[in-house]
Design an enzyme around this catalytic site. Structure first.
Site, PDB file in Angstrom:
ATOM      1  CG  ASP A  46      -2.002   1.018   1.167  1.00 13.55           C
ATOM      2  OD1 ASP A  46      -1.776   2.094   0.557  1.00 13.55           O
ATOM      3  OD2 ASP A  46      -3.088   0.760   1.710  1.00 13.55           O
ATOM      4  CB  SER A 100      -7.440   6.395  -5.766  1.00 13.10           C
ATOM      5  OG  SER A 100      -8.522   6.820  -4.954  1.00 13.10           O
ATOM      6  CB  ALA A 118      -4.335   8.647 -12.550  1.00 14.74           C
ATOM      7  CE1 TYR A 132     -11.227   8.657  -6.770  1.00 15.43           C
ATOM      8  CE2 TYR A 132     -12.674  10.085  -8.039  1.00 15.43           C
ATOM      9  CZ  TYR A 132     -11.646   9.166  -7.985  1.00 15.43           C
ATOM     10  OH  TYR A 132     -11.029   8.740  -9.144  1.00 15.43           O
ATOM     11  CE1 TYR A 145       5.932  17.043  -2.056  1.00 18.14           C
ATOM     12  CE2 TYR A 145       7.775  15.822  -2.984  1.00 18.14           C
ATOM     13  CZ  TYR A 145       6.975  16.141  -1.904  1.00 18.14           C
ATOM     14  OH  TYR A 145       7.223  15.575  -0.685  1.00 18.14           O
TER      15      TYR A 145
END
Ligand code: UDP
Length: 300
Positions: free
Chosen positions: A44, A63, A102, A133, A147
């Site tokens: 995970d 996800s 994604a 979500y 980032y």
């Protein structure tokens, strides 16, 4: 994810798949397990990452994504989009890899503009049942942008719209798997509400070609990857009935409580990817659905 792995292996890339199998199935990648350069790590991403060597690309497709799982997997979804995504970003920093996130059309929520362009900022209820979500993916986009700006990560962000095809779980809960299963079993096809909501469904082979175009391309900001072929859910039910040759009835049932905030209309504006990267889907809903139905029939 398994379809993307297929394409990467086919073009000669070495691929390491990391999957917790919370919603995925190992059978979807079993055919790849003996391919040269392919490796499966059952893990995970939320729990940090084991050392797996250096990569040119880190792609995050991890996800749960079916609204039916938003109630039971809400915290797992938020973890995947936050700390899970960050762990992958750190891995990309460490090996100087390009990063692909994604993301999703759900960042637009119950959109107030139509079709949805990448510069539309969305209409999302953070505390509603879909919030886990939507906000996880919005946060993942924000972290990826941070980032990119602060740590120089070479990032790509694909906003995936409704995608369908072979290898979905028949009990996944999303509309096409529900409708095909119901039609093949001869049970009533359940419209949540009156069936007037719309979606735009992209066949998985097209979707993966779009993801690869984004991954290999030069566009740094978010890019919609989906089909502009918009249909009502009632039209979908009728199409499934026709393509399966089923005599199932089509019934209206109340919208389940966990689907409160179910977007009314959804269609991507794909100008950015079409003009910038020359991609657009080529498989009609009729043709793609026929293939999906065939594979669901034969997996019984
Ligand atoms: N839907 C439906 N019947 C079902 C499953 C879904 O009418 O058995 C509707 C749902 O309310 C939504 C659309 O189909 O408007 C697409 O739902 P799905 O779960 O596939 O994905 P979403 O686009 O909502 O994330």
């Amino acid at each position: 994810g398994s379809h993307l792995a297929d394409r990467l292996v086919l073009r000669g890339d070495e691929v390491v798949v990391v999957d917790s199998f919370v919603t995925g199935r190992r059978s979807n990648i079993r055919h790849l397990e003996d391919s040269p350069g392919f490796q499966l790590v059952k893990h995970d991403i939320v729990d940090g990452l084991p050392a797996m060597g250096a990569f040119d690309v880190v792609a995050n497709l991890a996800s749960p994504a079916s609204p039916d799982g938003f109630a039971s997997l809400s915290i797992e979804i938020l973890d995947a989009g936050s700390s899970g995504n960050r762990n992958l970003l750190n891995y990309a920093v460490d090996c100087g890899a390009r990063f692909l996130l994604a993301s999703t059309s759900e960042v637009y929520g119950d959109a107030l503009v139509h079709p949805q362009r990448e510069d539309y900022c969305g209409n999302v209820d953070p505390a509603g049942p879909r919030g886990c979500y939507d906000e996880a993916k919005r946060f993942a986009e924000a972290m990826t942008a941070a980032y990119s700006r602060r740590k120089g990560v070479d990032a790509r962000v694909a906003r995936i719209f409704n995608t369908y095809g072979e290898r979905m779980r028949s009990d996944d809960g999303r509309v096409l798997t529900n409708f095909v299963t119901q039609a093949l079993d001869g049970r009533p096809i359940t419209l949540y509400g009156d069936g007037s909501r719309t979606r735009s469904f992209c066949y998985v082979a097209d979707e993966v070609a779009g993801l690869l175009a984004v991954l290999d391309g030069h566009i740094v900001g978010p890019v919609n990857v989906g089909s502009p072929e918009e249909v009502t859910i009632r039209e979908v039910a009728e199409l499934v009935r026709k393509l399966t040759g089923s005599t199932s009835s089509i019934v209206e049932v109340p919208l389940p409580a966990e689907r409160e905030g179910d977007p009314q209309r959804r269609r991507p504006d794909i100008t950015r990817i079409e003009d910038g990267l020359g991609w657009r889907p080529t498989t009609s809903l009729d043709a793609g659905l026929a293939r999906m139905i065939e594979s669901m029939r034969s997996s019984d």
